[in-house]
Design a protein around this motif. Structure first.
Motif, short mmCIF file in Angstrom:
data_model
loop_
_atom_site.label_atom_id
_atom_site.label_comp_id
_atom_site.label_asym_id
_atom_site.label_seq_id
_atom_site.Cartn_x
_atom_site.Cartn_y
_atom_site.Cartn_z
N LEU A 1 0.81 -1.22 0.00
CA LEU A 1 0.00 0.00 0.00
C LEU A 1 0.84 1.27 0.00
O LEU A 1 0.32 2.36 -0.17
N MET A 2 2.14 1.11 0.23
CA MET A 2 3.02 2.28 0.29
C MET A 2 3.30 2.81 -1.11
O MET A 2 3.42 2.05 -2.07
N VAL A 3 3.42 4.12 -1.23
CA VAL A 3 3.72 4.76 -2.52
C VAL A 3 5.15 5.28 -2.50
O VAL A 3 5.76 5.44 -1.43
N ILE A 4 5.70 5.55 -3.68
CA ILE A 4 7.11 5.90 -3.78
C ILE A 4 7.37 7.40 -3.63
O ILE A 4 8.52 7.81 -3.49
N GLU A 5 6.31 8.21 -3.63
CA GLU A 5 6.52 9.66 -3.50
C GLU A 5 7.16 9.98 -2.16
O GLU A 5 6.72 9.51 -1.11
N LYS A 6 8.19 10.81 -2.18
CA LYS A 6 8.98 11.10 -0.99
C LYS A 6 8.16 11.77 0.10
O LYS A 6 8.32 11.48 1.29
N ASP A 7 7.28 12.69 -0.29
CA ASP A 7 6.53 13.47 0.70
C ASP A 7 5.15 12.90 0.99
O ASP A 7 4.32 13.58 1.61
N ALA A 8 4.87 11.69 0.57
CA ALA A 8 3.55 11.10 0.77
C ALA A 8 3.29 10.83 2.26
O ALA A 8 4.20 10.48 3.01
N LEU A 9 2.04 11.00 2.67
CA LEU A 9 1.60 10.65 4.01
C LEU A 9 0.55 9.56 3.89
O LEU A 9 -0.50 9.77 3.28
N HIS A 10 0.81 8.40 4.44
CA HIS A 10 -0.09 7.26 4.34
C HIS A 10 -1.05 7.27 5.52
O HIS A 10 -0.62 7.24 6.67
#
Length: 228
Positions: free
Chosen positions: A4-13
């Motif tokens: 479920l994790m995304v590769i964008e550096k600033d992403a907030l899950h």
């Protein structure tokens, strides 16, 4: 969880309590992967520091804590839901305000409502393919079918439910349009009052109340109806 994790550096899950793993939380903290979630009632919380809160913000508590056997500390933000029940949220972001964190998790509810709407209106009971392309194609086809059925319902001024309209289309799609209209508006011989109409506002309020109290497992049950 890793899927479920995304590769964008600033992403907030932001995810619910179904994804609750201390080992993964530590791993995400170590790798600077930001996440936000609610904690379970039986979670062991070791308080490191209590932080001041703004009384008018709606946040009743903020603290730096360590959960269970976690190595890395996280922020704990507590607020009240619309029913007055406490909502405990953890996050490994040090820059966001406590109010932003509280609002962020509340807005996550819109995603739950969207999936519930898809299950109820697009008849998406299961995905026939597991690849990203297959899932997107199935959703697009279901949405196109929904929109075409809605347009047809409006075009012929059909006053009954959209589901009944879809059932008629499925049964008479191969017949002429004249025959379809004749069958569609044929007077029913049923003596009962017919299918119960949904009170959508009440459904939303009941579902929202259950979500804010932490009772969310029923959202995966396609047979569940919060009105009953």
């Amino acid at each position: 969880m890793d899927g479920l994790m995304v590769i964008e550096k600033d992403a907030l899950h932001v995810f619910d309590r179904g994804y609750f793993d201390f080992h993964k939380f530590d791993e995400y903290c170590k790798n600077n992967i930001r996440f936000c979630t609610r904690i379970k009632e039986n979670t062991i919380v070791h308080v490191i520091e209590e932080l001041p809160v703004t009384p008018s913000s709606g946040v009743i508590r903020e603290a730096v804590v360590r959960l269970g056997k976690m190595k890395y500390p996280v922020r704990l933000v507590e607020s009240l839901d619309s029913q007055g029940n406490p909502m405990k949220i953890i996050i490994n972001d040090a820059k966001m305000s406590a109010q932003e964190i509280s609002d962020l998790y509340r807005n996550r509810w819109k995603i739950e409502l969207f999936f519930k709407w898809m299950k109820q209106h697009l008849i998406l009971k299961k995905c026939y393919g597991k690849s990203q392309n297959a899932v997107y194609n199935q959703i697009y086809i279901a949405m196109i079918t929904f929109c075409l059925t809605l347009l047809m319902k409006k075009k012929v001024s059909y006053q009954e439910t959209l589901l009944e309209m879809l059932e008629f289309l499925g049964e008479y799609w191969w017949r002429s349009f004249t025959v379809f209209l004749k069958e569609l508006f044929k007077k029913s011989k049923r003596t009962s009052s017919g299918r119960r109409r949904m009170n959508h506002k009440k459904t939303f309020q009941e579902t929202l109340s259950q979500y804010e109290s932490g009772d969310t497992e029923h959202l995966d049950d396609l047979t569940y109806d919060p009105i009953f």
